[in-house]
Design an enzyme around this catalytic site. Structure first.
Site, PDB file in Angstrom:
ATOM      1  N   HIS A   1      -3.561  -5.181  -0.222  1.00 36.90           N
ATOM      2  CA  HIS A   1      -3.600  -5.554   1.158  1.00 36.90           C
ATOM      3  C   HIS A   1      -3.227  -7.489   1.044  1.00 36.90           C
ATOM      4  O   HIS A   1      -4.871  -8.257   1.392  1.00 36.90           O
ATOM      5  CB  HIS A   1      -4.420  -5.422   2.140  1.00 36.90           C
TER       6      HIS A   1
ATOM      7  N   GLU B   1      -2.887  -9.060   3.540  1.00 36.22           N
ATOM      8  CA  GLU B   1      -2.412  -9.742   5.000  1.00 36.22           C
ATOM      9  C   GLU B   1      -4.026  -9.686   5.764  1.00 36.22           C
ATOM     10  O   GLU B   1      -4.946  -9.813   6.560  1.00 36.22           O
ATOM     11  CB  GLU B   1      -2.058  -8.194   6.043  1.00 36.22           C
TER      12      GLU B   1
ATOM     13  N   CYS C   1       1.046  -1.558  -0.134  1.00 35.47           N
ATOM     14  CA  CYS C   1       0.063   0.223   0.441  1.00 35.47           C
ATOM     15  C   CYS C   1       0.268   0.922  -0.328  1.00 35.47           C
ATOM     16  O   CYS C   1       1.278   1.546  -0.866  1.00 35.47           O
ATOM     17  CB  CYS C   1      -1.216  -0.418   1.032  1.00 35.47           C
TER      18      CYS C   1
END
Length: 399
Positions: free
Chosen positions: A366, A368, A271
């Site tokens: 992202h 995660e 990001c």
């Protein structure tokens, strides 16, 4: 529930009336929308939403309540919260409290009972705009009925608020001091497979947790750290996290990243960390019209041809050649060549890049994502393998 009147006003004068949700009062920020139907708790606690008023496009919000397991940080970061239909009560086995109670406790001003579809369509047409939510004592006479003189007064307040372009926000979200996440799961109480220095630009808790589950000892550093600070833990690699603000304003962080690249340590960014890698290499960044926010963005991995459904939260993107590798512009190609590895299939925005001559790569989305999807979770393993391979080659070179 008898709720006070509330209105949301954008800088161009667009206004909608509703009812107060969460704390009553006034809040200002950039108004953005997310298309995720799940994960509102993760979104609320994502530091990347700092200084932004978040609009949920899913109509019914709050039915899963709030818990102490899912937060991505220690607090709610959004400047304001906009929902259409708030749940009357939580109804989920994991709920430990009500969404609205948490908003009130943390002073988050919100609005409900309004046409979020109309608001989203306006942003899609005009782009992300500054806005304000006003309720209770902050409402001038006539504002709840959208009378022009009252809306003009609120519009002037919004126009006087800071813009996101040019905003340097890292210092407001980073950790105050260094801390460590030890290897977990099957790697608990064992020597780490690798040691990582992670720079907190607004890091989400899920990121070090995943790395720790892979056997990595993660040292999280404040954004003000120096290369010497990072090297003090003898890392096998360096990670730059997600975070809020304009990457063009993050001059100190970009210089730190260049020193990391100069050191030869493997680098991975997500990001904001992706945007900073682009700028460190000499490419530009630009503000997207209304950004990518949600958990359903299709991204093409050019190396495999696979389409991954990914989670996004970004309003800026890297500007670099899409079709072929290019010599990085900084200092006449100091960092060699780089290529775009991932693109968004909705609009061809750069979603990942890789250096071809130094060990560095990054993605804009992202991997995660705690609320899902998890298609891109392999990127953490890819980075671990890069660190291990680099360490082995360095050891051979020293023998």
């Amino acid at each position: 529930m008898d709720r006070p009147d509330a209105v949301i006003v954008l800088e161009d004068g667009f206004a909608l009336s509703g009812k107060a949700f969460g704390a009553a009062g006034r809040t200002l920020g950039e108004v953005v929308f997310t298309t995720g139907m799940t994960g509102y708790q993760e979104s609320l606690t994502d530091p990347s939403y700092h200084k932004q008023i978040l609009v949920m496009t899913a109509p019914h919000i709050g039915n899963t309540g709030m818990n102490t397991t899912d937060p991505e940080s220690s607090r709610i970061w959004v400047a304001g919260f906009v929902v259409r239909d708030p749940a009357r009560r939580a109804s989920n086995w994991r709920a430990e409290g009500e969404l609205e109670d948490e908003l009130v406790d943390q002073g988050i001003v919100g609005i409900c009972d309004l046409d979020t579809r109309a608001l989203t369509l306006h942003i899609r047409e005009k782009g992300a705009l500054r806005g304000g939510i006003f309720s209770a004592d902050s409402l001038p006479v006539g504002a709840s009925k959208l009378e022009p003189h009252a809306i003009a007064t609120l519009q002037s307040i919004v126009r006087d608020s800071p813009q996101m372009a040019g905003a340097a926000l890292t210092s407001e979200v980073t950790t105050d001091s260094r801390y460590v996440i030890a290897p977990s799961g099957q790697f608990e109480d064992k020597p780490p497979l690798a040691t990582l220095a992670a720079v907190d630009l607004g890091i989400k808790s899920r990121t070090p947790e995943i790395l720790a589950s892979l056997g990595v000892e993660v040292h999280i550093f404040p954004a003000s750290s120096t290369l010497e600070d990072l090297q003090s833990v003898h890392p096998d690699g360096v990670f730059f996290s997600n975070g809020p603000g304009d990457p063009a304003a993050a001059t100190r962080e970009i210089e730190l990243l260049r020193s990391v690249l100069d050191s030869g340590l493997p680098y991975f960014g997500i990001c904001f960390g992706n945007q900073l890698l682009g700028r460190a290499l000499g490419y530009g960044t630009y503000k997207l019209v209304y950004g990518h926010r949600g958990v359903n963005q299709p991204v093409l991995d050019r190396a495999t041809g696979k389409v991954e459904i990914t989670s996004h939260n970004h309003g800026f993107a890297v500007d670099m050649p899409l079709d072929e590798p290019s010599l990085t512009p900084y200092n006449e190609g100091q960092y060699g060549r780089a290529e775009v590895t991932h693109v968004d299939l909705n609009d061809n925005v750069v979603e990942g890049l890789k250096c071809l001559d130094i060990p560095a790569f990054s993605v804009q989305y992202h991997p995660e994502a705690a609320a899902g999807p998890h298609d891109a979770g392999h990127l953490f393993t890819d980075f671990l393998n890069l660190m291990l391979t680099h360490r082995q080659s360095t050891q051979r070179g020293n023998n």
